[in-house]
Design an enzyme around this catalytic site. Structure first.
Site, short mmCIF file in Angstrom:
data_model
loop_
_atom_site.label_atom_id
_atom_site.label_comp_id
_atom_site.label_asym_id
_atom_site.label_seq_id
_atom_site.Cartn_x
_atom_site.Cartn_y
_atom_site.Cartn_z
NE ARG A 184 -25.84 -0.08 -5.48
CZ ARG A 184 -25.96 1.20 -5.16
NH1 ARG A 184 -27.11 1.82 -5.36
NH2 ARG A 184 -24.96 1.86 -4.63
CG HIS B 256 -26.84 -4.62 -8.84
ND1 HIS B 256 -26.24 -5.63 -8.14
CD2 HIS B 256 -26.20 -3.49 -8.51
CE1 HIS B 256 -25.26 -5.13 -7.38
NE2 HIS B 256 -25.22 -3.83 -7.59
CD GLU C 242 -22.72 -9.36 -19.60
OE1 GLU C 242 -22.69 -9.28 -20.85
OE2 GLU C 242 -22.13 -8.53 -18.87
CB SER D 13 -21.42 -5.81 -7.85
OG SER D 13 -20.57 -4.71 -8.06
NE ARG E 131 -25.65 -5.85 -3.40
CZ ARG E 131 -24.60 -5.03 -3.47
NH1 ARG E 131 -23.50 -5.41 -4.07
NH2 ARG E 131 -24.67 -3.83 -2.94
CG ASP F 68 -24.95 2.44 -11.51
OD1 ASP F 68 -24.25 3.46 -11.31
OD2 ASP F 68 -24.56 1.29 -11.27
CG PHE G 103 -25.74 -6.11 -18.09
CD1 PHE G 103 -26.25 -5.18 -18.98
CD2 PHE G 103 -25.23 -5.65 -16.89
CE1 PHE G 103 -26.23 -3.82 -18.70
CE2 PHE G 103 -25.20 -4.30 -16.60
CZ PHE G 103 -25.70 -3.38 -17.49
#
Lengths: 311, 274
Positions: A165, A107, A56, A35, A8, A115, A81
């Site tokens: 991630r 992620h 989103e 993130s 990322r 998470d 999402f």
């Protein structure tokens, strides 16, 4: 010692690089720019980065609108999402109208870690792959990520790029690597079994293949970074050569890379295919490495699966 | 076009809506008939477009967010020369450019495919944002239903359009008070629409959507407003307007008239049946 890089981070850096030469690039994010690392683009080009808030669906509608007016839009959030909540918008508006929107989600998969299940998308490849017009890409290292983002910027049409991630080990070298869309590269040749992997699992598959060589098991490894369209030639050739195929993905065994391989081979060259992935279960909290072991997706699990199925 | 011309045009559009839905054997006459004055006025007197060059850089954008009312849009587009009026007979038929819901890939002049409620509104706002960033003067219009406001993304879009100060964006709510399952009030109340949008930071006017003078003034108000806010026209309308037995009911939300009903409708609209 392996060198690790965050995909990322490379994504954010590549956006900045592309943004310098192309004023037509818009970047959108849904309150996760730190993130997803689109914040790097935001810092350089604040007028062309839009934080759409925790919304989103609306982000992707705005992305569609901007694309209609001629922009190349990169829209990012967490895979869960972005591909989950906004699926119908992606299907009905972006993909149907073939709009130039690049859905780059970070992620994805269980490697989200602590998470837990709500943030671990293990169904995103299935969701995106089922939509007509949608290309689905999943890079195996940083260099490949950069190449894919460049390809996305210069290619019209909708695209889903799946990032993680976690940091990934560097697998490819600039001198020898080039990204060819629709191609599954043979990373290692072998004759007993083919491992077809994507994303983080490519490194695990390579590790497993080297260890198996010590035991005189010859393993072929394919990097299926282009999940849709799929490199049918390379996969059918592998099926011919090794007769046994094991797919490795950080995703459900339903609808992902493994399913795509089975669909292809069932039609054209049926051989035994074992799918390694999440076995129709949700993830949970834990360290990524612990989770790969718990869900039987570690290097050792690949070795075990190869041996069990070669007997 | 002057008032008289518009009145005649509206009547003609109503006939085409009823005819095309009848020919198709299915479709959505109720919400098409309620939006006739709103859309005819927009296309005749305000919207900048060129049917021969639908992608022209200088065009204004219109998006039918209530995509099921395609017969309304198609009838007006036929009049404006996007395609021959005759082609309306192909509505909803295999191979037709006139899909049950507008399809941007099939019919030039459709900016984005709609049909899934709420989405056209958000896409329209996205176009408005992009135009604003590029400092272009083109305007963006979207037509929504009142039932459509039940979709959650509508409010995400309302929030974002206000946040980005999209004063080049005009949304029109065809508030005909009915949706497929019954009256909007009984299914899931959306009132007070104007106050809701005002509290979201929109500039709003409320009008009678069948009064051509009020409709004209509302679009004028949008073009001259200096509030820096997105603009909303809440138009109170009558579902099925113009055909007595289609008025004020959900019965003809998504149903074609029978042969007898069609005869009756055409007589009411001042024309003998085909």
């Amino acid at each position: 010692m392996k060198k690790y890089l965050a995909l990322r981070e490379i994504y954010g850096q590549k956006l900045v690089e592309l943004g310098k030469n192309d004023e037509n690039i818009f970047v959108m994010d849904a309150d996760l720019s730190g993130s997803t690392r689109t914040v790097l683009f935001k810092n350089q080009f604040p007028d062309r980065h839009f934080n759409m808030g925790i919304a989103e669906c609306n982000m992707l509608l705005f992305a569609a609108g901007a694309a209609i007016s001629g922009k190349t839009v990169f829209a990012s959030s967490f895979a869960m999402f972005e591909t989950g909540r906004a699926w119908e918008i992606i299907r009905n508006t972006i993909a149907h109208d073939n709009l130039n929107v690049k859905i780059v989600s970070t992620h994805a998969g269980i490697s989200v870690g602590e998470d837990g299940y709500s943030h671990q998308a293990n169904e995103d490849i299935a969701l995106m792959r089922a939509i007509p017009n949608m290309q689905v890409l999943c890079p195996a290292d940083a260099l490949e990520t950069g190449a894919m983002i460049e390809y996305a910027a210069e290619t019209k049409g909708p695209m889903y790029i799946r990032l993680s991630r976690e940091t990934f080990p560097v697998l490819f070298q600039e001198e020898s690597y080039s990204f060819t869309p629709n191609q599954a590269k043979v990373l290692k040749d072998g004759k007993d079994v083919t491992l077809i992997a994507c994303g983080r699992m490519v490194d695990f598959a390579l590790e497993a293949s080297h260890k198996l060589e010590d035991e005189k098991i010859s393993v072929r490894v394919l990097n299926a970074s282009s999940i849709k369209p799929m490199d049918s030639e390379a996969i059918i050739e592998s099926a011919r050569k090794t007769k046994l195929i094991i797919t490795c993905e950080e995703h459900s065994i339903i609808g992902g890379l493994g399913s795509a391989v089975i669909e292809l081979l069932s039609d054209s060259y049926p051989v035994k295919v074992i799918r390694m992935g999440l076995k129709d279960v949700f993830g949970q909290s834990g360290k990524p490495q612990e989770l790969f072991k718990f869900y039987e997706l570690s290097t050792e699990d690949i070795i075990k699966t190869v041996k069990e199925n070669l007997q | 076009m002057d008032r008289n011309g518009l009145e005649k045009q509206c009547l003609e559009v109503r006939r085409l809506i009823v005819k095309s839905v009848y020919e198709a054997g299915s479709g959505h006459p109720g919400g098409s008939l309620s939006g006739v004055e709103l859309l005819t006025t927009l296309f005749e007197n305000f919207l900048k477009f060129d049917p021969k060059n639908p992608k022209s850089d200088s065009r204004d954008y219109f998006i039918l967010s209530k995509g099921h009312c395609a017969p309304l849009l198609y009838s007006i587009m036929a009049f404006k020369g996007y395609f021959p009026v005759e082609e309306l007979k192909t509505l909803r038929k295999l191979g037709s450019r006139l899909q049950g819901h507008p399809d941007a890939l099939k019919l030039p002049g459709i900016e984005v495919s709609t049909g899934s409620l709420g989405q056209g509104f958000g896409v329209a706002a996205g176009i408005a944002l992009s135009l604003k960033i590029d400092k272009k003067v083109n305007k963006v219009y979207a037509l929504l239903g009142d039932g459509e406001l039940q979709e959650g993304t509508v409010w995400e879009t309302a929030m974002a359009a206000s946040h980005f100060k999209l004063d080049n964006f005009c949304a029109v709510i065809d508030s005909n008070k009915f949706q497929i399952d019954g009256s909007v009030e009984t299914v899931m109340g959306v009132e007070p629409i104007k106050q809701k949008f005002e509290s979201f930071g929109w500039e709003c006017v409320q009008i009678n959507g069948h009064d051509l003078k009020q409709v004209d003034e509302a679009y004028q108000a949008f073009l001259s407003h200096k509030s820096g806010k997105p603009f909303l026209i809440v138009a109170d309308t009558l579902k099925g307007k113009g055909v007595s037995f289609m008025e004020n009911t959900e019965k003809f939300h998504g149903k074609a008239p029978s042969p007898e009903e069609f005869e009756k409708a055409m007589i009411e609209l001042g024309e003998k049946a085909l």
